[in-house]
Each structure stands twice: as structure tokens, then as C-alpha cells.
Design a protein around this motif. Structure first.
Motif, PDB file in Angstrom:
ATOM      1  N   VAL A 104       0.858  -1.186   0.000  1.00  0.00           N
ATOM      2  CA  VAL A 104       0.000   0.000   0.000  1.00  0.00           C
ATOM      3  C   VAL A 104       0.892   1.232   0.000  1.00  0.00           C
ATOM      4  N   ILE A 105       0.636   2.141  -0.939  1.00  0.00           N
ATOM      5  CA  ILE A 105       1.413   3.377  -1.052  1.00  0.00           C
ATOM      6  C   ILE A 105       0.485   4.550  -0.760  1.00  0.00           C
ATOM      7  N   ALA A 106       0.805   5.342   0.250  1.00  0.00           N
ATOM      8  CA  ALA A 106       0.049   6.558   0.533  1.00  0.00           C
ATOM      9  C   ALA A 106       0.667   7.705  -0.253  1.00  0.00           C
ATOM     10  N   ALA A 107      -0.152   8.375  -1.078  1.00  0.00           N
ATOM     11  CA  ALA A 107       0.292   9.545  -1.843  1.00  0.00           C
ATOM     12  C   ALA A 107      -0.178  10.777  -1.089  1.00  0.00           C
ATOM     13  N   ALA A 111       0.258   3.694   8.390  1.00  0.00           N
ATOM     14  CA  ALA A 111       0.042   2.259   8.238  1.00  0.00           C
ATOM     15  C   ALA A 111       0.467   1.741   6.876  1.00  0.00           C
ATOM     16  N   ALA A 112       0.546   2.620   5.877  1.00  0.00           N
ATOM     17  CA  ALA A 112       0.932   2.197   4.531  1.00  0.00           C
ATOM     18  C   ALA A 112       2.376   1.686   4.525  1.00  0.00           C
ATOM     19  N   ASP A 113       2.707   0.908   3.512  1.00  0.00           N
ATOM     20  CA  ASP A 113       4.071   0.388   3.384  1.00  0.00           C
ATOM     21  C   ASP A 113       5.039   1.446   2.879  1.00  0.00           C
ATOM     22  N   PHE A 114       4.530   2.378   2.062  1.00  0.00           N
ATOM     23  CA  PHE A 114       5.329   3.480   1.534  1.00  0.00           C
ATOM     24  C   PHE A 114       4.517   4.762   1.685  1.00  0.00           C
TER      25      PHE A 114
END
Length: 275
Positions: free
Chosen positions: A114-117, A132-135
Motif C-alpha cells: 500500500v502506497i500513501a500519496a 500504516a501504509a508500506d510506503f
């Protein structure tokens, strides 16, 4: 997450989120720009249920979580959540707080990266979702604020007291969770809260690029790496290396491991199958 489902059909429409699926990448957009994408009860529930559905389907290999408009997410809606919780009894409040924690667990436990932008504000629950995101891919406008103590609540909301020290260390986590002061992009990058700092306005594109790179890679290897990173946070070394050994033995029987060797021998790029 087991791929086996009951008789319920896939949800065709999500009322509180915008969901786009293409090329193995799911883009999930918080779409209340007039409210800085503040979360409602329905938005929390949709995120929880959507992640469970995507995890079971196994068609998604990476997910981008983004926010529409001027910011990523300003946290829980003051009127629709904070105002409503004042009228709830303890049992109802426990149900609500457990649901928000289930969203974070779903982000951490889903079998794809999961990537948070992040651009603009990521505050309160929005900051924890990004955490919590991976990136976390962010542009210079990004600012993170764990605001829970500022509304008279514990800074350890939605797993923040568990996750944040493991990302930035106990000292920085104590400051951020106790004081609730905003952390702007340059400092967030310095302390490790941001995975990648992009040019102004570039977070969404960079997150999509990373997501497609991950989607084209060895999906099972990524899923197991994510699972081990979460599982081993609190394990002693002996248990960790044993779990690593068991995982590698399983993956060494997989198609992707054989495909790497074939591709290396034939001097060509691997054609990953995700199994």
C-alpha cells in the motif's frame, strides 16, 4: 486473507470512496475535497470492507491511497464523528474505535503493498492511515499531525503508539504523539516518516509509478515480505529466523523462483507470475 468467499457478490459501488482498478493497481481516493477528505463512519467502514474484498480477490498487486483536492486527509469529521460520539455510550464507542483499528489492521495485513500519496494535510486518522501504509510518497506541501491529545484523547489511537515508534523511533514518536504538532515534509523525510519526497505536485504520479513497478514484480515475494515485516516486529531473533527459513523454503518451491533462474540463464527479464 483467505481467498475463499461466501455467496455475497463483489461490491459494485463504494459510496464513500472512489475506486479505480487497472493493471493490477487499485487507486483508492478519499473524495470529500470540500471537507479536506475528513473521514465519516461510512468511509471507515468502506475502507475496512474494500481492503478485505481486494485481499480475497488476489487480482490487485499494489494499492495507492490518495486524497482529492488540497490535502490527503484531515482526520475524522468533527461534526459527523466527534459530535456524534458525544452521544454514544461506552459499548458504542468501543465498537467505533475497534472499527478504526480494523482499518489499520487491514492496511497492514492485506497481501499487497500500500502506497500513501500525501500532499497537504495528513492529520489525526489521516496521519495514521498514511503511517500504516508500506510506503509514504509525499510532496513538499505534506504535513503530518497526530492531533489526538489536542482533542483530549490518547495519542495512541488506531495503533499509532505501536506503529510510529517502529517507523521513526521512540523519541520522535513521543514528541509527535504527545504534542500533536505538525511535521512538515523536510523534517518528515529526515526522521524517516516519508519514504520518498517528490517535487511539488508530484506525489500522486510518483505513487502510481511505484505501484505499477510493484505490480509488475514478484507479487508472492512482496506479500510474504510484508507479512514478515509485520509479524517479526515483536519476535525474538530465534523465532524470526525460523519463520524466515520456513517462508523461504515455501517460496523456493514457487514458479517465480524457477522463473528467475530460467530468465538469468537465458539472459532475459523475468516474467513474474506471482506464485
Amino acid at each position: 486473507m483467505s481467498p475463499f468467499t461466501g455467496s455475497a457478490a463483489r461490491t459494485p459501488h463504494w459510496q464513500h470512496l472512489r475506486v479505480d482498478l487497472a493493471g493490477g493497481v487499485a487507486t483508492v481516493t478519499l473524495a470529500r475535497p470540500d471537507k479536506l477528505n475528513a473521514l465519516t463512519f461510512g468511509a471507515y467502514a468502506d475502507l475496512r470492507d474494500l481492503l478485505a474484498e481486494l485481499s480475497r480477490e488476489r487480482s490487485v498487486r499494489a494499492l495507492v491511497l490518495a486524497g482529492e483536492g488540497r490535502g490527503f486527509c484531515s482526520g475524522g469529521d468533527v461534526d459527523e464523528i466527534i459530535g456524534a460520539t458525544l452521544a454514544m455510550d461506552t459499548a458504542q464507542l468501543l465498537d467505533f474505535n475497534r472499527m478504526t483499528g480494523q482499518v489499520v489492521r487491514a492496511v497492514r495485513e492485506c497481501p499487497f503493498p500500500v502506497i500513501a500519496a500525501v500532499h497537504g494535510v495528513a492529520a489525526g486518522a489521516g496521519a495514521v492511515l498514511a503511517l500504516a501504509a508500506d510506503f509514504r510518497v509525499a510532496d513538499p506541501s505534506a504535513r503530518f499531525a497526530f492531533l489526538f491529545t489536542r482533542v483530549g484523547l490518547s495519542g495512541g489511537d488506531m495503533g499509532a503508539a505501536y506503529l510510529l515508534p517502529r517507523v521513526v523511533g521512540l523519541g520522535h514518536a513521543t514528541r509527535l504523539l504527545m504534542l500533536g504538532e505538525p511535521v512538515r515534509a523536510p523534517e518528515a523525510e529526515r526522521i524517516g516518516l516519508i519514504s520518498e519526497l517528490t517535487p511539488e505536485g508530484g506525489a500522486d504520479e510518483a505513487a502510481r509509478t511505484l505501484a505499477h513497478r510493484l505490480a509488475e514484480g514478484p507479487a508472492l515475494a512482496y506479500a510474504q515480505t510484508k507479512a514478515l515485516l509485520t509479524a517479526e516486529l515483536d519476535m525474538p531473533l530465534a523465532a524470526s529466523v525460523e519463520l524466515d527459513a520456513s517462508t523461504q523454503a515455501l517460496l523456493m518451491n514457487g514458479d517465480d523462483y524457477r522463473e528467475f533462474h530460467a530468465a538469468f540463464t537465458e539472459k532475459r527479464p523475468p516474467k513474474w507470475k506471482g506464485r
